[in-house]
Scaffold this motif. Structure first.
Motif, mmCIF file in Angstrom:
data_model
loop_
_atom_site.group_PDB
_atom_site.id
_atom_site.type_symbol
_atom_site.label_atom_id
_atom_site.label_comp_id
_atom_site.label_asym_id
_atom_site.label_seq_id
_atom_site.Cartn_x
_atom_site.Cartn_y
_atom_site.Cartn_z
ATOM 1 N N GLY A 94 -10.340 4.417 -3.574
ATOM 2 C CA GLY A 94 -10.661 3.912 -2.049
ATOM 3 C C GLY A 94 -11.059 2.182 -2.125
ATOM 4 N N MET A 95 -11.980 1.774 -3.025
ATOM 5 C CA MET A 95 -12.326 1.345 -3.301
ATOM 6 C C MET A 95 -11.857 0.227 -4.211
ATOM 7 S SD MET A 95 -14.258 -0.759 -6.565
ATOM 8 C CE MET A 95 -15.228 1.160 -7.095
ATOM 9 N N TRP A 96 -11.029 0.719 -4.875
ATOM 10 C CA TRP A 96 -10.627 0.553 -6.056
ATOM 11 C C TRP A 96 -9.513 -0.030 -5.805
ATOM 12 C CZ3 TRP A 96 -5.208 -0.209 -7.808
ATOM 13 C CH2 TRP A 96 -5.296 -0.706 -9.729
ATOM 14 N N VAL A 97 -8.645 0.208 -4.773
ATOM 15 C CA VAL A 97 -7.609 -1.209 -4.132
ATOM 16 C C VAL A 97 -8.473 -2.400 -3.120
ATOM 17 C CG1 VAL A 97 -7.201 0.033 -2.153
ATOM 18 C CG2 VAL A 97 -5.145 -0.897 -3.306
ATOM 19 N N SER A 98 -9.173 -2.084 -3.028
ATOM 20 C CA SER A 98 -9.676 -3.046 -1.624
ATOM 21 C C SER A 98 -10.321 -4.306 -2.485
ATOM 22 C CB SER A 98 -10.829 -1.814 -0.957
ATOM 23 O OG SER A 98 -12.031 -2.140 -1.574
ATOM 24 N N VAL A 99 -10.720 -4.216 -3.572
ATOM 25 C CA VAL A 99 -10.974 -5.178 -4.508
ATOM 26 C C VAL A 99 -9.987 -6.183 -5.289
ATOM 27 C CG1 VAL A 99 -13.603 -3.881 -4.872
ATOM 28 C CG2 VAL A 99 -11.741 -3.871 -6.160
ATOM 29 N N LEU A 152 -2.086 -3.712 4.887
ATOM 30 C CA LEU A 152 -1.099 -2.251 5.438
ATOM 31 C C LEU A 152 -1.820 -1.426 3.821
ATOM 32 C CD1 LEU A 152 -1.028 -0.416 7.710
ATOM 33 C CD2 LEU A 152 1.314 -1.304 7.348
ATOM 34 N N ARG A 153 -0.521 -1.910 3.193
ATOM 35 C CA ARG A 153 0.312 -1.039 1.816
ATOM 36 C C ARG A 153 -0.976 -1.030 1.234
ATOM 37 N NH1 ARG A 153 6.878 -2.011 0.751
ATOM 38 N NH2 ARG A 153 6.926 -2.177 2.623
ATOM 39 N N ALA A 154 -1.770 -1.683 0.920
ATOM 40 C CA ALA A 154 -3.391 -1.452 -0.007
ATOM 41 C C ALA A 154 -4.234 -0.396 0.590
ATOM 42 C CB ALA A 154 -3.956 -2.426 0.218
ATOM 43 N N GLY A 155 -4.003 -0.380 2.209
ATOM 44 C CA GLY A 155 -4.375 0.762 2.707
ATOM 45 C C GLY A 155 -3.939 2.002 2.745
ATOM 46 N N GLY A 156 -2.390 1.952 2.789
ATOM 47 C CA GLY A 156 -1.526 3.128 2.609
ATOM 48 C C GLY A 156 -1.928 3.745 1.459
ATOM 49 N N PHE A 157 -1.912 2.868 0.053
ATOM 50 C CA PHE A 157 -2.633 3.153 -1.288
ATOM 51 C C PHE A 157 -3.307 4.644 -1.333
ATOM 52 C CE2 PHE A 157 -5.071 3.080 -5.327
ATOM 53 C CZ PHE A 157 -3.869 4.075 -6.151
ATOM 54 N N SER A 158 -4.382 4.310 -0.264
ATOM 55 C CA SER A 158 -6.183 4.708 -0.498
ATOM 56 C C SER A 158 -5.259 6.307 0.131
ATOM 57 C CB SER A 158 -6.953 3.962 -0.261
ATOM 58 O OG SER A 158 -8.406 4.466 0.495
ATOM 59 N N GLY A 159 -5.140 5.806 1.622
ATOM 60 C CA GLY A 159 -4.937 6.878 2.494
ATOM 61 C C GLY A 159 -4.200 7.674 1.837
ATOM 62 N N ALA A 163 -3.118 11.965 9.194
ATOM 63 C CA ALA A 163 -4.710 11.094 8.376
ATOM 64 C C ALA A 163 -4.485 10.365 7.790
ATOM 65 C CB ALA A 163 -5.448 12.352 7.976
ATOM 66 N N ALA A 164 -3.379 10.472 7.083
ATOM 67 C CA ALA A 164 -2.859 9.421 6.096
ATOM 68 C C ALA A 164 -2.951 8.122 6.341
ATOM 69 C CB ALA A 164 -1.967 9.845 5.089
ATOM 70 N N TYR A 165 -2.110 7.915 7.518
ATOM 71 C CA TYR A 165 -1.669 6.642 8.305
ATOM 72 C C TYR A 165 -3.041 6.515 8.014
ATOM 73 C CZ TYR A 165 0.657 3.194 10.880
ATOM 74 O OH TYR A 165 0.970 1.943 10.778
ATOM 75 N N VAL A 194 -8.857 1.459 5.832
ATOM 76 C CA VAL A 194 -9.001 0.936 4.951
ATOM 77 C C VAL A 194 -8.474 -0.335 5.149
ATOM 78 C CG1 VAL A 194 -8.440 0.427 2.402
ATOM 79 C CG2 VAL A 194 -9.331 2.936 3.350
ATOM 80 N N PHE A 195 -8.083 -1.115 5.973
ATOM 81 C CA PHE A 195 -7.094 -2.122 6.469
ATOM 82 C C PHE A 195 -7.418 -3.659 6.912
ATOM 83 C CE2 PHE A 195 -5.516 -5.633 10.473
ATOM 84 C CZ PHE A 195 -4.191 -5.915 9.106
ATOM 85 N N GLY A 196 -8.387 -3.013 8.006
ATOM 86 C CA GLY A 196 -9.891 -3.728 8.279
ATOM 87 C C GLY A 196 -10.929 -4.371 6.376
#
Length: 800
Positions: A173-178, A200-207, A524-526, A532-534
Motif C-alpha cells: 500500500g505504501m510502495w505504490v502511493s509514494v 484509481l489504478r494506483a489504488g487498484g494495484f494495492s487493492g 473489498a478490492a474495489y 488508497v485513492f484518497g
C-alpha cells in the motif's frame, strides 16, 4: 532539503527533546540483503513458489487449485496496473524533489516501524508456542495423531506467516502511493480525468495485491496442512472439517501487525497534520501544504504510512479473519449436520474473495482516461465516476455470488438451501451499500449534517466542537439499525435453509451470518482501491502546492483531494460495518473452539453471573482506555511538532519571505521517533488485556468450583468490547470526517471563506477530529477483530 541550522544547536535541541539520531529511520539488514539480490533470482524464486503452491492445490482439490491459479493471474493484473502507472511522466524537477522527500521519509519510517513490529511478533510467537506446548489438542486432533508440539508448531508458524503477509500488504500500500502521487500531479497538468484514472489504478494495484495475498496465504496454509497430514486418506486421520481450526494463528498474526501498523501510522500522520495546521494555518495564516511550513513534508509522509500502508494491513486482516472464521463455521455446520461432502462449505469463503478480485478488476477497468462526450468535463464529479466503478463491481458480484452459492452450497440432502444462503449474501451487499451511503451523508459537505457543523463555526470554536460531537453521536443510529437488520435477516434465512442436526434442530443461522459478511466484503478490492485513492490525491495536491504549479492544476488536485476525503470516510464506514459482522463470526467461532477443546457445549454467555458481567465491563472499559491512549499519543507528538515549527519560524524569519528553506527533516525525525514510541502502550494493552483477564478468572473459577469461568468471562469481555468498539468507532470516524469536510466547505468560500473567524473555528474542529478519524477510530476496527482472534488462539489458556 538541506538544513542551515548550527549542528551544535541541533544536537542540544535533540538531546533536550529526547530525539537522537539512533531513533531515526535507518535501513535494516533485511532491506540491504533484499536490495542486493539479483531481480532474476527473485523472479525465479517467485515462479518456483507459485508452481509449488499449484502442485499442493492440485493434490488437495480442484476448487482450491482454481482459487490459487486465479489469484496468481490477478497478481499479474496488479503488476500490469503498476507498470501502467509508473509509465506516466513525473512532471517537473521541482515536483520530483518534493516527491523524493516524501518517498524517503515514508520508506524510512516503514522500515523502522516494521522492524519494531517484527521484534514484538517474534516475542509473542514464543509465548504462543509455550502455551500450546502445555495444553492438550482437541479430541479430533489427538485421534489424528497431532501432538502438542505439532499443534504448537502449526499455530506459531501460522501466526508468523500471517504477520509476514500482513506486513507485506502494508508495504504494498505504501510502495505504490509514494510513486503514484507525483504521476497524479503530472496528470493534473493535463486533465482531471487522467489524474483521477492514475490515482484509481494506483489504488487498484494495492487493492488487488492485498486481497490476492490474503486469499493466497490462507489457501497455501490450508493446502499445506491438507497434504502434509493426509487429510481424508483414512478414517482415523484428520478430517477436512477440523483443518480450519488450525488456521487461527494466521488471523491473529494479521491482526497483530495491522493493529501496530494502524497505531504507528495513525499517530505519525495526525501528529504531523495537527502540528502543521495549528502553527501554519491558525498562527502563521499560510495555506495548507505551503512549502514554508516546516511540518508539511512530515504531513505528506503521514498520508502514506497512515492511510495507505496501515489500511492495506487493516483490510488484509479483515478479510483473513472473515475467511478463517467462516471456514470454521462451515466445517462445524457440516459436522453437526453430518453432511457427506463438506468441502464446498469450507471452500466457499475463498471462492467468494477470488471472485471479488475479478469483479473489482472489472470495476477498475470500467473507468477510462477520458470523460464521456455527453458530459461537460469541467462539471464532472469525480466521486460519481468512482461510484460508477463500484456499481459495476457490485452488479457483477450479485451474479457471481449466486453462481458460487449454487455451485458450492447446493447440499444434496437440502437442494434449496443455496437459495437461502444467496439471500444472506444479498443482505450483506445491501448492508455494504447502505454503510457507504450513510457515511457519505454524515461526512460529505453536499449534505445537511456537515453544513450544520460549518454554520456552527460562525459563532466560535466551542459551538463547532459541540455540533461535531452531536453529529458523531447521531451518526451511530442508522448503522446500528442496518447491522441489526442484517444480522437478524441473515440468521433467519440461514435457520430456514433446511439444514438440521441429528435431532432435527435448524443449525444454519450462524453460517447465514457468515455468508452475509462475505457478501459485504465481496467487493473489498474495489473498496480498498477507493480508499488508497484518497491519500494519493492528497499527496498530489501537496506536490503541486509545494512546486508552485499553476492555479488550474491546484484546482484539479483540490477537487480530487476533497473526493478522496469522502472516499476515505466512506471506506472507514464500510470497514467498521464489515468488522461488526466479522466479529460476530469470530465470537461464534470462539465458542465452537471452546466446545471442541472441552467436549462441553458452550452455546450461550450468561451475564447474570457476576464474574461474566465484570468481564463485559472490563471489555467496554478497554475500548475507552485504548482510544484515550491513541488520542493522547497524537496530542503529545503534535506538541513536539508545534514547538519545532514555532522554533523554526522564530529562528529563521526568512522562511516566511522564501529567503530561507525550512528544515523539513527535523519534523520528520521528531514525528517518526514519537510514533514508534507511542504505539507500543495501546498495542500491548490490546494484546495482553484478554490474556490477563482470562487467566485470572480461570484460577478464580478453579478456586470457587465454577466450570470454564475463564472462557465465559473472556466471552463476556469480547461481547461487550465488540459492541462498545463498534459504537465508538462510528462516533470517532464520522465526527472526525464531518469536522474535516466542514473546514473544506468553509474553504470553498462559505461563511467568509479562508482566514475568516469561521475558518479558524473550523480548523480547530478539524484538528480535534484528526486523531478521531485517522488514529483511534481506524485502530478500533482492528482492535475488535484482534480481541476475537487472540481469544481464538489463546482459548486453551482459559480452559480448566
Amino acid at each position: 532539503m538541506d538544513s542551515v541550522r548550527d549542528p551544535e544547536d541541533l544536537e542540544s535541541y535533540e538531546a533536550k527533546k529526547g530525539y537522537t539520531t539512533s531513533s531515526y529511520p535507518q535501513k535494516n539488514v533485511v532491506g540491504r540483503i533484499m536490495a542486493s539480490v539479483d531481480p532474476k533470482i527473485l523472479m525465479i524464486t517467485g515462479v518456483a513458489l507459485a508452481v509449488g503452491a499449484l502442485i499442493l492445490g492440485f493434490h488437495t482439490n480442484l476448487t482450491i487449485f482454481t482459487v490459487l491459479l486465479t489469484c496468481m493471474v490477478m497478481l499479474l493484473f496488479a503488476v500490469y496496473l503498476a507498470q501502467w502507472v509508473l509509465a506516466k511522466d513525473e512532471g517537473t524537477p521541482d515536483m520530483t524533489e518534493v516527491s523524493d522527500a516524501i518517498r524517503d521519509g515514508a520508506e524510512g519510517f516503514f522500515r523502522t516501524q516494521y522492524g519494531t513490529i517484527s521484534k514484538l511478533a517474534i516475542f509473542l510467537s514464543v509465548i504462543i508456542y509455550v502455551i500450546y506446548m502445555f495444553r492438550p489438542a482437541t479430541p479430533e486432533q489427538e485421534a489424528a495423531g497431532i501432538t502438542r508440539s505439532t499443534l504448537a508448531g502449526i499455530t506459531t508458524f501460522s501466526f508468523l506467516f500471517g504477520a509476514l503477509c500482513s506486513g507485506l500488504s502494508g508495504y504494498i500500500g505504501m510502495w505504490v502511493s509514494v510513486r503514484a502521487n507525483i504521476r497524479v500531479a503530472g496528470g493534473a497538468r493535463r486533465t482531471a480525468r487522467e489524474a483521477l484514472q492514475i490515482a484509481l489504478r494506483a489504488g487498484g494495484f494495492s487493492g488487488m495485491m492485498v486481497v490476492s495475498m490474503t486469499v493466497l496465504g490462507v489457501s497455501v496454509l490450508f493446502t499445506a496442512i491438507y497434504v502434509f497430514f493426509e487429510v481424508g486418506v483414512s478414517d482415523s486421520g484428520l478430517h477436512v472439517d477440523d483443518v480450519p481450526l488450525l488456521l487461527v494463528g494466521y488471523g491473529f498474526g494479521a491482526s497483530f501487525v495491522a493493529l501496530f501498523a494502524q497505531l504507528g501510522g495513525g499517530i505519525y500522520t495526525k501528529a504531523a497534520d495537527v502540528g502543521a495546521d495549528l502553527v501554519g494555518k491558525v498562527e502563521a495564516g499560510i495555506p495548507e501544504d505551503d512549502p514554508r511550513n516546516p511540518a508539511v513534508i512530515a504531513d505528506l509522509v503521514g498520508d502514506n504510512v497512515g492511510d495507505c500502508s496501515a489500511r492495506g494491513a487493516d483490510l488484509f486482516e479483515s478479510i483473513g479473519a472473515e475467511i478463517i472464521s467462516a471456514m470454521i463455521l462451515g466445517g462445524s455446520l457440516a459436522k453437526k449436520a453430518k453432511l457427506d461432502d463438506s468441502i464446498g462449505l469450507i471452500m466457499f469463503p475463498l471462492v467468494v474473495h477470488t471472485l471479488d478480485l475479478i469483479v473489482s478488476a472489472a470495476g477498475i477497468m470500467s473507468i477510462k482516461g477520458t470523460a464521456s462526450p455527453a458530459r461537460n468535463q469541467q462539471q464532472e464529479d469525480p466521486y460519481e465516476v468512482l461510484k460508477s466503478g463500484y456499481q459495476v463491481s457490485v452488479g457483477m458480484s450479485v451474479i457471481t455470488f449466486g453462481v458460487a452459492c449454487h455451485t458450492l452450497l447446493n447440499v444434496e440432502s437440502v437442494p434449496g438451501a443455496w437459495m437461502y444462503f444467496y439471500g444472506c449474501g444479498l443482505v450483506g451487499m445491501a448492508t455494504a451499500y447502505a454503510f457507504v451511503w450513510i457515511t457519505q451523508y454524515y461526512t460529505d459537505y453536499k449534505y445537511k449534517p456537515v453544513r450544520i457543523v460549518a454554520e456552527a463555526s460562525t459563532t466560535g470554536h466551542g459551538t463547532n466542537i459541540i455540533a461535531g460531537v452531536a453529529l458523531g453521536m447521531e451518526s451511530t443510529a442508522m448503522p446500528v439499525v442496518c447491522i441489526s437488520i442484517a444480522v437478524c435477516s441473515a440468521y433467519w434465512m440461514g435457520q430456514n435453509s433446511g439444514i438440521e442436526d441429528a435431532n432435527g434442530v435448524p443449525i444454519g443461522g450462524l453460517f447465514g451470518t457468515a455468508v452475509a459478511t462475505m457478501g459485504m466484503l465481496s467487493t473489498a478490492a474495489y473498496v480498498l482501491t477507493m480508499d488508497v485513492f484518497g491519500p494519493i490525491a492528497d499527496n498530489a495536491g501537496g506536490i503541486v502546492e509545494m512546486s508552485s504549479q499553476p492555479e488550474n492544476v491546484r484546482e484539479i488536485t483540490d477537487l480530487l483531494d476533497a473526493v478522496g476525503n469522502t472516499t476515505k470516510a466512506t471506506t472507514k464506514g464500510y470497514a467498521i460495518g464489515s468488522a461488526a459482522l466479522a466479529s460476530f463470526l469470530l465470537f461464534s467461532a470462539y465458542m465452537d473452539e471452546v466446545s471442541s477443546f472441552t467436549g462441553i457445549p458452550f452455546k450461550e454467555v450468561d451475564i447474570a453471573i457476576p464474574e461474566v458481567w465484570i468481564g463485559g465491563l472490563i471489555g467496554s472499559m478497554l475500548v475507552f482506555l485504548f482510544s484515550s491512549l491513541a488520542c493522547s499519543a497524537v496530542g503529545r507528538s503534535a506538541q513536539a511538532v508545534v514547538s519545532e515549527v514555532r522554533l523554526q519560524f522564530l529562528q529563521r524569519p526568512g522562511i516566511m519571505t522564501y529567503h530561507e528553506k525550512p528544515d523539513y527533516g527535523r519534523c520528520v525525525s521528531i514525528v517518526a521517533a514519537s510514533a514508534l514510541k507511542e504505539m507500543v502502550k495501546p498495542g500491548m494493552l490490546a494484546v495482553f488485556g484478554p490474556i490477563v483477564v482470562g487467566s485470572l478468572f480461570k484460577y478464580i473459577g478453579l478456586y470457587t468450583g465454577q466450570t470454564l469461568l475463564g472462557a465465559k468471562v473472556v466471552a463476556g469481555m469480547l461481547m461487550f468490547a465488540t459492541v462498545t468498539g463498534i459504537l465508538m468507532a462510528l462516533f470517532l470516524n464520522n465526527a472526525g470526517g464531518a469536522w474535516d469536510n466542514a473546514k473544506k466547505y468553509v474553504e470553498t468560500g462559505a461563511f467568509g471563506g479562508k482566514n475568516s473567524e469561521a475558518h479558524k473555528a473550523a480548523v480547530t474542529g478539524d484538528t480535534v477530529g484528526d486523531p478521531f478519524k485517522d488514529t483511534a477510530g481506524p485502530s478500533l476496527h482492528v482492535l475488535i477483530k484482534m480481541l476475537a482472534t487472540i481469544t481464538l488462539v489463546m482459548a486453551p489458556l482459559f480452559l480448566d
